[in-house]
Write a protein that holds these residues in place. Structure first.
Motif, PDB file in Angstrom:
ATOM      1  N   ILE A  40       0.803  -1.203  -0.030  1.00 13.28           N
ATOM      2  CA  ILE A  40      -0.039  -0.147  -0.125  1.00 13.28           C
ATOM      3  C   ILE A  40       0.858   1.151  -0.143  1.00 13.28           C
ATOM      4  CG2 ILE A  40      -1.866   1.332   1.189  1.00 13.28           C
ATOM      5  CD1 ILE A  40      -2.829  -1.416   2.456  1.00 13.28           C
ATOM      6  N   TYR A  99      -8.195  -0.025   6.170  1.00 11.69           N
ATOM      7  CA  TYR A  99      -7.704   0.059   4.921  1.00 11.69           C
ATOM      8  C   TYR A  99      -7.154  -1.359   4.705  1.00 11.69           C
ATOM      9  CZ  TYR A  99      -7.844   5.090   3.481  1.00 11.69           C
ATOM     10  OH  TYR A  99      -8.121   6.106   3.388  1.00 11.69           O
ATOM     11  N   LYS A 105      -9.971  -3.614   4.001  1.00  9.44           N
ATOM     12  CA  LYS A 105     -10.721  -3.495   2.640  1.00  9.44           C
ATOM     13  C   LYS A 105      -9.687  -4.348   1.442  1.00  9.44           C
ATOM     14  CE  LYS A 105     -14.408  -1.857   4.037  1.00  9.44           C
ATOM     15  NZ  LYS A 105     -15.731  -2.444   3.795  1.00  9.44           N
ATOM     16  N   VAL A 106      -8.248  -3.858   1.671  1.00  7.57           N
ATOM     17  CA  VAL A 106      -7.427  -4.321   0.356  1.00  7.57           C
ATOM     18  C   VAL A 106      -7.496  -5.817   0.367  1.00  7.57           C
ATOM     19  CG1 VAL A 106      -4.997  -4.711  -0.201  1.00  7.57           C
ATOM     20  CG2 VAL A 106      -5.952  -2.561   0.573  1.00  7.57           C
ATOM     21  N   VAL A 156     -10.499  -7.020  -1.382  1.00  6.62           N
ATOM     22  CA  VAL A 156     -10.144  -6.910  -2.890  1.00  6.62           C
ATOM     23  C   VAL A 156      -9.377  -8.055  -3.332  1.00  6.62           C
ATOM     24  CG1 VAL A 156      -8.850  -5.847  -4.483  1.00  6.62           C
ATOM     25  CG2 VAL A 156     -10.307  -4.413  -3.022  1.00  6.62           C
ATOM     26  N   GLU A 209       1.959  -3.297   5.920  1.00  8.46           N
ATOM     27  CA  GLU A 209       1.040  -3.022   4.837  1.00  8.46           C
ATOM     28  C   GLU A 209       1.218  -3.868   3.517  1.00  8.46           C
ATOM     29  OE1 GLU A 209       4.298  -0.173   4.417  1.00  8.46           O
ATOM     30  OE2 GLU A 209       3.310  -1.371   6.073  1.00  8.46           O
ATOM     31  N   ARG A 242      -4.931  -3.696  -8.626  1.00  8.83           N
ATOM     32  CA  ARG A 242      -4.471  -2.162  -8.457  1.00  8.83           C
ATOM     33  C   ARG A 242      -5.808  -1.384  -8.528  1.00  8.83           C
ATOM     34  NH1 ARG A 242      -3.834   1.961 -11.751  1.00  8.83           N
ATOM     35  NH2 ARG A 242      -4.117   0.598 -13.520  1.00  8.83           N
ATOM     36  N   VAL A 269      -8.313  -1.567  -5.945  1.00  9.93           N
ATOM     37  CA  VAL A 269      -7.864  -0.587  -4.647  1.00  9.93           C
ATOM     38  C   VAL A 269      -7.974   0.826  -4.856  1.00  9.93           C
ATOM     39  CG1 VAL A 269      -5.996  -0.253  -3.230  1.00  9.93           C
ATOM     40  CG2 VAL A 269      -6.538  -2.556  -4.056  1.00  9.93           C
ATOM     41  N   VAL A 325      -1.927   1.049  -4.633  1.00  7.85           N
ATOM     42  CA  VAL A 325      -0.947  -0.236  -4.335  1.00  7.85           C
ATOM     43  C   VAL A 325       0.126  -0.326  -5.731  1.00  7.85           C
ATOM     44  CG1 VAL A 325      -2.345  -1.372  -2.708  1.00  7.85           C
ATOM     45  CG2 VAL A 325      -2.404  -1.802  -5.416  1.00  7.85           C
TER      46      VAL A 325
END
Length: 528
Positions: free
Chosen positions: A385, A403, A406-407, A410, A428, A450, A453, A470
């Motif tokens: 990130i 964050y 959530k990533v 994804v 991260e 990518r 995100v 990212v």
């Protein structure tokens, strides 16, 4: 009591084993049954011709004694035809292999030969209607008239057969001349395997069948209610080999005939025509073994009855032990379940719920071993990130954790193949392994990650107050000298390139055989 149990079981096992071993003996092959009465001279051109031929596919009858039969114990064909064909093939250097079709009577064999499923049929009786090239005769056999013992038929002459309903196998050689001594309306043909039953069920009065085959079938299938009442000496059958008709086989048959006319097969005929006596001995031996087995079963049953009475006297004690065992088993199951939960927790990242680094390392080792076996491409992606430290500094670690979650979602939504794995690698940083994935395919997946995100801020403006991106490094291994850790190092180096190029980018590399030697790549993507 336990010793008594063991003694009984051992005794029964020894008796059963003895009966099994006694029936599993295999006689060694005898390769000296065929000789030449005089030498056969072949020219160098003839030998060169034979050795230039492709491998011939040969089909032999699995049950046509004494000419051909299949011995399951030794897993090989035997018989006069087998001996002669093998002898000639060895003499001239002919390459061949058997076409194993699971057996079949005359009608099936002739049909398969006509369809071209194999090149040579052995043995084959001379019938003008059959297509192909016949060799000269190497054996003459006979057919027998078979009737029910209860009918007490007395046949003195072949002319007497006109008064009976006669059955025979469809397409057998005897069919072509049976109408001479059996009226056309009295002649019935049957599919393979049902002739004996037709005779037993009174569909026909007599069966006309190969003498050697019936001799063995009588003991093999215990057909003691049937008997051979007359042998058709007036109609002997000549047997040879049947080759597929083509120009090269015409020359090959000519070479075979030179050997057939010089062969002395007396020992082979004597050996295989004596098979009836061996079959009788085997039948008697099998019957004795059955009696021995039944004796063992009766003794075992008596012992079982004694043990059962003793067992009843111990039921109450065993019931108490069973209750204790159930309690112990339940406790054991609960402990196993707890251990499984602990094992699952030890391989899962607590914050995101995805695989942790330990789980990823184990999976990568397995996929790398699969790559070494199959050679299919193996890809690793490192995802970091961008400017994550600023998010923690400006909004606090609680928002930073949101964050990360959530990533992780994804990655879980895009890495949908069951063979793929995404994991939190530390801080991260995330890492993915994609087996059997090319570098271009991995770059497409990385770009989807990518973009997804980058769209998170628009989708969750309250939860994610700042736009986040990212950078992704991709390394694909396809034939280069590289271990699993070096593959991660290359992905790390590509991540470093993506960040140096302005972040919010994907950078990838293909490691193929053009890379002769790969040294570990320095760099820490998490620190970029």
């Amino acid at each position: 009591m336990l010793r008594l149990y063991r003694t009984c079981y051992i005794l029964i096992a020894m008796l059963v084993s003895f009966s099994c071993v006694a029936s599993a003996q295999v006689r060694p092959a005898d390769n000296s049954t065929i000789k030449l009465r005089h030498p056969v001279e072949l020219s160098a051109d003839d030998l060169a011709f034979v050795r230039s031929l492709p491998v011939l596919h040969v089909s032999a009858y699995r049950h046509l004694p004494p000419m051909s039969f299949y011995d399951q114990l030794s897993d090989k064909y035997e018989g006069i035809s087998i001996d002669i064909f093998a002898f000639i093939a060895e003499q001239i250097g002919l390459r061949y292999q058997y076409y194993n079709d699971g057996g079949g009577y005359v009608d099936k064999k002739i049909e398969e030969f006509s369809l071209g499923k194999f090149d040579v049929l052995l043995p084959a009786s001379y019938v003008s209607s059959r297509d192909g090239l016949f060799t000269d005769t190497y054996y003459k056999g006979f057919y027998s008239v078979i009737s029910r013992k209860s009918d007490q038929l007395q046949v003195q002459d072949v002319k007497q057969l006109k008064q009976y309903r006669a059955g025979m196998i469809n397409k057998a050689a005897v069919v072509s001349y049976a109408q001479e001594f059996v009226g056309e309306m009295q002649l019935f043909e049957f599919e393979d395997g049902v002739l004996y039953e037709a005779l037993r069920n009174n569909q026909i009065d007599i069966a006309i069948f190969n003498t050697g085959v019936f001799r063995q079938d009588r003991y093999r299938f215990e057909l003691f209610d049937l008997e051979d009442v007359y042998r058709l000496h007036e109609y002997p059958r000549s047997y040879g080999f049947l080759f597929k008709e083509n120009e090269q086989n015409e020359r090959l048959v000519s070479i075979f005939n030179r050997y057939i006319n010089a062969i002395d097969n007396v020992q082979s005929v004597r050996k295989h025509e004596d098979a009836e006596q061996r079959l009788v001995e085997k039948y008697i031996q099998t019957k004795n073994e059955r009696q021995l087995l039944w004796g063992a079963i009766i003794i075992g049953a008596l012992m079982f009855a004694i043990l059962f009475i003793a067992f009843r006297s111990r039921q109450r004690m065993l019931a108490r032990l069973a209750e204790s065992h159930i309690q112990i088993s339940q406790q054991h199951d609960a402990l196993q379940e707890a251990n499984m939960q602990l094992e699952c927790l030890s391989r899962t990242d607590v914050l995101t719920g995805m695989a942790n680094r330990r789980h990823f390392d184990e999976r990568l080792a397995l996929e790398y071993a699969g790559y070494k076996r199959t050679g299919h491409a193996l890809t690793v992606m490192l995802i970091d990130i961008d400017f994550f430290k600023h998010i923690n500094d400006d909004y606090g670690h609680g928002v930073g954790d949101t964050y990360l979650k959530k990533v992780a979602i994804v990655l879980d939504s895009i890495m949908v193949r069951s063979t793929d794995l995404s994991a939190r690698y530390g801080g991260e940083e995330f890492i993915c392994v994609l087996p059997n994935t090319s570098v271009l395919g991995a770059m497409v997946v990385a770009d989807k990650i990518r973009e997804a995100v980058s769209a998170l801020h628009m989708e969750y403006p309250v939860l994610l107050p700042r736009h986040v991106t990212v950078s992704i490094g991709v390394a694909t291994l396809l034939g280069a000298k590289c271990d699993a850790q070096q593959l991660i190092a290359y992905a790390d180096a590509e991540l470093y390139k993506a960040k140096n190029s302005g972040r919010n980018r994907v950078s990838g590399i293909l490691l193929d055989p053009s890379v002769d030697s790969i040294e570990p790549v320095a760099g820490n993507a998490a620190a970029l």
